[in-house]
Design a protein around this motif. Sequence first.
Motif, PDB file in Angstrom:
ATOM      1  N   PRO A 147       0.803  -1.223   0.000  1.00 39.27           N
ATOM      2  CA  PRO A 147       0.000   0.000   0.000  1.00 39.27           C
ATOM      3  C   PRO A 147       0.840   1.280   0.000  1.00 39.27           C
ATOM      4  CG  PRO A 147      -0.878  -1.553   1.575  1.00 39.27           C
ATOM      5  CD  PRO A 147       0.421  -2.124   1.090  1.00 39.27           C
ATOM      6  N   SER A 148       2.024   1.236   0.599  1.00 40.06           N
ATOM      7  CA  SER A 148       2.894   2.412   0.584  1.00 40.06           C
ATOM      8  C   SER A 148       3.352   2.725  -0.836  1.00 40.06           C
ATOM      9  CB  SER A 148       4.110   2.186   1.479  1.00 40.06           C
ATOM     10  OG  SER A 148       3.704   1.966   2.800  1.00 40.06           O
ATOM     11  N   VAL A 149       3.711   1.702  -1.584  1.00 40.77           N
ATOM     12  CA  VAL A 149       4.119   1.891  -2.976  1.00 40.77           C
ATOM     13  C   VAL A 149       2.927   2.360  -3.809  1.00 40.77           C
ATOM     14  CG1 VAL A 149       5.025   0.702  -5.016  1.00 40.77           C
ATOM     15  CG2 VAL A 149       6.024   0.246  -2.788  1.00 40.77           C
ATOM     16  N   LEU A 150       1.750   1.833  -3.512  1.00 34.64           N
ATOM     17  CA  LEU A 150       0.536   2.295  -4.193  1.00 34.64           C
ATOM     18  C   LEU A 150       0.302   3.793  -3.965  1.00 34.64           C
ATOM     19  CD1 LEU A 150      -2.072  -0.531  -3.581  1.00 34.64           C
ATOM     20  CD2 LEU A 150      -1.485   0.464  -5.771  1.00 34.64           C
ATOM     21  N   LYS A 151       0.483   4.247  -2.739  1.00 40.38           N
ATOM     22  CA  LYS A 151       0.266   5.656  -2.427  1.00 40.38           C
ATOM     23  C   LYS A 151       1.282   6.537  -3.141  1.00 40.38           C
ATOM     24  CE  LYS A 151      -1.656   4.628   2.080  1.00 40.38           C
ATOM     25  NZ  LYS A 151      -1.427   4.617   3.520  1.00 40.38           N
ATOM     26  N   ILE A 152       2.537   6.119  -3.174  1.00 43.99           N
ATOM     27  CA  ILE A 152       3.563   6.887  -3.876  1.00 43.99           C
ATOM     28  C   ILE A 152       3.238   6.965  -5.360  1.00 43.99           C
ATOM     29  CG2 ILE A 152       6.002   6.906  -4.539  1.00 43.99           C
ATOM     30  CD1 ILE A 152       6.570   5.653  -1.755  1.00 43.99           C
ATOM     31  N   GLY A 153       2.825   5.855  -5.943  1.00 42.06           N
ATOM     32  CA  GLY A 153       2.459   5.850  -7.354  1.00 42.06           C
ATOM     33  C   GLY A 153       1.270   6.740  -7.637  1.00 42.06           C
ATOM     34  N   TYR A 154       0.301   6.763  -6.734  1.00 42.12           N
ATOM     35  CA  TYR A 154      -0.883   7.604  -6.918  1.00 42.12           C
ATOM     36  C   TYR A 154      -0.521   9.083  -6.859  1.00 42.12           C
ATOM     37  CZ  TYR A 154      -5.507   9.576  -6.237  1.00 42.12           C
ATOM     38  OH  TYR A 154      -6.634  10.326  -6.351  1.00 42.12           O
ATOM     39  N   VAL A 155       0.343   9.455  -5.909  1.00 40.75           N
ATOM     40  CA  VAL A 155       0.756  10.850  -5.799  1.00 40.75           C
ATOM     41  C   VAL A 155       1.554  11.263  -7.030  1.00 40.75           C
ATOM     42  CG1 VAL A 155       2.216  12.432  -4.484  1.00 40.75           C
ATOM     43  CG2 VAL A 155       0.644  10.912  -3.290  1.00 40.75           C
ATOM     44  N   LEU A 156       2.431  10.404  -7.518  1.00 36.64           N
ATOM     45  CA  LEU A 156       3.175  10.717  -8.738  1.00 36.64           C
ATOM     46  C   LEU A 156       2.235  10.878  -9.925  1.00 36.64           C
ATOM     47  CD1 LEU A 156       6.426   8.580  -8.577  1.00 36.64           C
ATOM     48  CD2 LEU A 156       6.202  11.043  -8.487  1.00 36.64           C
ATOM     49  N   ARG A 157       1.193  10.070  -9.993  1.00 36.89           N
ATOM     50  CA  ARG A 157       0.215  10.195 -11.079  1.00 36.89           C
ATOM     51  C   ARG A 157      -0.503  11.548 -10.993  1.00 36.89           C
ATOM     52  NH1 ARG A 157      -2.438   6.994 -14.796  1.00 36.89           N
ATOM     53  NH2 ARG A 157      -0.993   5.364 -14.198  1.00 36.89           N
ATOM     54  N   LEU A 158      -0.861  11.968  -9.801  1.00 32.46           N
ATOM     55  CA  LEU A 158      -1.498  13.273  -9.642  1.00 32.46           C
ATOM     56  C   LEU A 158      -0.570  14.407 -10.069  1.00 32.46           C
ATOM     57  CD1 LEU A 158      -3.332  12.860  -6.214  1.00 32.46           C
ATOM     58  CD2 LEU A 158      -4.344  12.896  -8.491  1.00 32.46           C
ATOM     59  N   ILE A 159       0.709  14.295  -9.711  1.00 30.20           N
ATOM     60  CA  ILE A 159       1.679  15.319 -10.100  1.00 30.20           C
ATOM     61  C   ILE A 159       1.821  15.365 -11.619  1.00 30.20           C
ATOM     62  CG2 ILE A 159       4.144  15.889 -10.046  1.00 30.20           C
ATOM     63  CD1 ILE A 159       4.147  14.837  -7.138  1.00 30.20           C
ATOM     64  N   ALA A 160       1.920  14.204 -12.253  1.00 27.23           N
ATOM     65  CA  ALA A 160       2.076  14.155 -13.708  1.00 27.23           C
ATOM     66  C   ALA A 160       0.844  14.723 -14.408  1.00 27.23           C
ATOM     67  CB  ALA A 160       2.332  12.721 -14.164  1.00 27.23           C
ATOM     68  N   GLN A 161      -0.332  14.374 -13.931  1.00 29.51           N
ATOM     69  CA  GLN A 161      -1.547  14.890 -14.561  1.00 29.51           C
ATOM     70  C   GLN A 161      -1.674  16.401 -14.379  1.00 29.51           C
ATOM     71  OE1 GLN A 161      -4.642  12.457 -12.878  1.00 29.51           O
ATOM     72  NE2 GLN A 161      -4.370  10.841 -14.409  1.00 29.51           N
ATOM     73  N   GLU A 162      -1.259  16.903 -13.224  1.00 23.79           N
ATOM     74  CA  GLU A 162      -1.292  18.350 -13.007  1.00 23.79           C
ATOM     75  C   GLU A 162      -0.334  19.063 -13.955  1.00 23.79           C
ATOM     76  OE1 GLU A 162      -0.264  21.586  -9.523  1.00 23.79           O
ATOM     77  OE2 GLU A 162      -0.496  19.488  -9.002  1.00 23.79           O
ATOM     78  N   ARG A 163       0.855  18.497 -14.138  1.00 19.56           N
ATOM     79  CA  ARG A 163       1.812  19.110 -15.067  1.00 19.56           C
ATOM     80  C   ARG A 163       1.325  19.042 -16.506  1.00 19.56           C
ATOM     81  NH1 ARG A 163       7.942  17.828 -13.094  1.00 19.56           N
ATOM     82  NH2 ARG A 163       7.751  18.808 -11.054  1.00 19.56           N
ATOM     83  N   LEU A 164       0.696  17.943 -16.872  1.00 24.11           N
ATOM     84  CA  LEU A 164       0.148  17.847 -18.229  1.00 24.11           C
ATOM     85  C   LEU A 164      -0.974  18.858 -18.438  1.00 24.11           C
ATOM     86  CD1 LEU A 164       0.095  13.989 -18.839  1.00 24.11           C
ATOM     87  CD2 LEU A 164       1.495  15.678 -20.030  1.00 24.11           C
ATOM     88  N   ASN A 165      -1.820  19.054 -17.430  1.00 20.31           N
ATOM     89  CA  ASN A 165      -2.901  20.042 -17.531  1.00 20.31           C
ATOM     90  C   ASN A 165      -2.350  21.459 -17.581  1.00 20.31           C
ATOM     91  OD1 ASN A 165      -4.890  18.116 -17.577  1.00 20.31           O
ATOM     92  ND2 ASN A 165      -5.238  18.185 -15.371  1.00 20.31           N
ATOM     93  N   ASP A 166      -1.303  21.739 -16.797  1.00 20.41           N
ATOM     94  CA  ASP A 166      -0.688  23.064 -16.830  1.00 20.41           C
ATOM     95  C   ASP A 166      -0.092  23.353 -18.197  1.00 20.41           C
ATOM     96  OD1 ASP A 166      -1.403  23.512 -14.230  1.00 20.41           O
ATOM     97  OD2 ASP A 166       0.586  23.074 -13.390  1.00 20.41           O
ATOM     98  N   ARG A 167       0.529  22.334 -18.780  1.00 19.10           N
ATOM     99  CA  ARG A 167       1.124  22.502 -20.110  1.00 19.10           C
ATOM    100  C   ARG A 167       0.037  22.738 -21.163  1.00 19.10           C
ATOM    101  NH1 ARG A 167       5.334  18.148 -22.072  1.00 19.10           N
ATOM    102  NH2 ARG A 167       6.544  19.176 -20.460  1.00 19.10           N
ATOM    103  N   ALA A 168      -1.091  22.011 -21.051  1.00 23.64           N
ATOM    104  CA  ALA A 168      -2.185  22.189 -21.993  1.00 23.64           C
ATOM    105  C   ALA A 168      -2.832  23.562 -21.843  1.00 23.64           C
ATOM    106  CB  ALA A 168      -3.229  21.088 -21.808  1.00 23.64           C
ATOM    107  N   CYS A 169      -2.959  24.036 -20.604  1.00 21.77           N
ATOM    108  CA  CYS A 169      -3.537  25.360 -20.373  1.00 21.77           C
ATOM    109  C   CYS A 169      -2.609  26.460 -20.870  1.00 21.77           C
ATOM    110  CB  CYS A 169      -3.827  25.566 -18.886  1.00 21.77           C
ATOM    111  SG  CYS A 169      -5.190  24.568 -18.290  1.00 21.77           S
ATOM    112  N   ALA A 170      -1.318  26.269 -20.743  1.00 22.51           N
ATOM    113  CA  ALA A 170      -0.360  27.266 -21.217  1.00 22.51           C
ATOM    114  C   ALA A 170      -0.427  27.384 -22.737  1.00 22.51           C
ATOM    115  CB  ALA A 170       1.046  26.895 -20.769  1.00 22.51           C
ATOM    116  N   HIS A 171      -0.620  26.258 -23.426  1.00 18.16           N
ATOM    117  CA  HIS A 171      -0.745  26.300 -24.890  1.00 18.16           C
ATOM    118  C   HIS A 171      -2.074  26.926 -25.301  1.00 18.16           C
ATOM    119  CE1 HIS A 171       2.939  24.232 -25.720  1.00 18.16           C
ATOM    120  NE2 HIS A 171       2.600  23.193 -24.982  1.00 18.16           N
ATOM    121  N   ALA A 172      -3.106  26.712 -24.510  1.00 18.38           N
ATOM    122  CA  ALA A 172      -4.420  27.256 -24.856  1.00 18.38           C
ATOM    123  C   ALA A 172      -4.433  28.773 -24.678  1.00 18.38           C
ATOM    124  CB  ALA A 172      -5.494  26.613 -23.990  1.00 18.38           C
TER     125      ALA A 172
END
Length: 83
Positions: free
Chosen positions: A56-81
């Motif tokens: 479960p600890s590895v699951l939580k780390i993976g989930y937080v990394l996924r949230l960080i990656a999705q936030e960065r992808l959304n920021d990049r998409a908003c910057a292009h828009a």
Amino acid sequence: MYPLNLPPVQILHLSSQLLWSGLILLLVGLVAAYGLEKHLNVPTLVLAHSLTLIGPSVLKIGYVLRLIAQERLNDRACAHAVA
């Protein structure tokens, strides 16, 4: 922190690997610790129970990394828009 300097797509890939490995560790630990407890010696049983904590600890780390990656992808998409 090394993974946070990677591009968002690579962080997303790393998070997927961590999510799957955490799930596998958790399931193996549960099966071994609670399903095969009568057939295992004490050190192996302790290892199996520790997998139920590490998974479960590895699951939580993976989930937080996924949230960080999705936030960065959304920021990049908003910057292009905006541009």
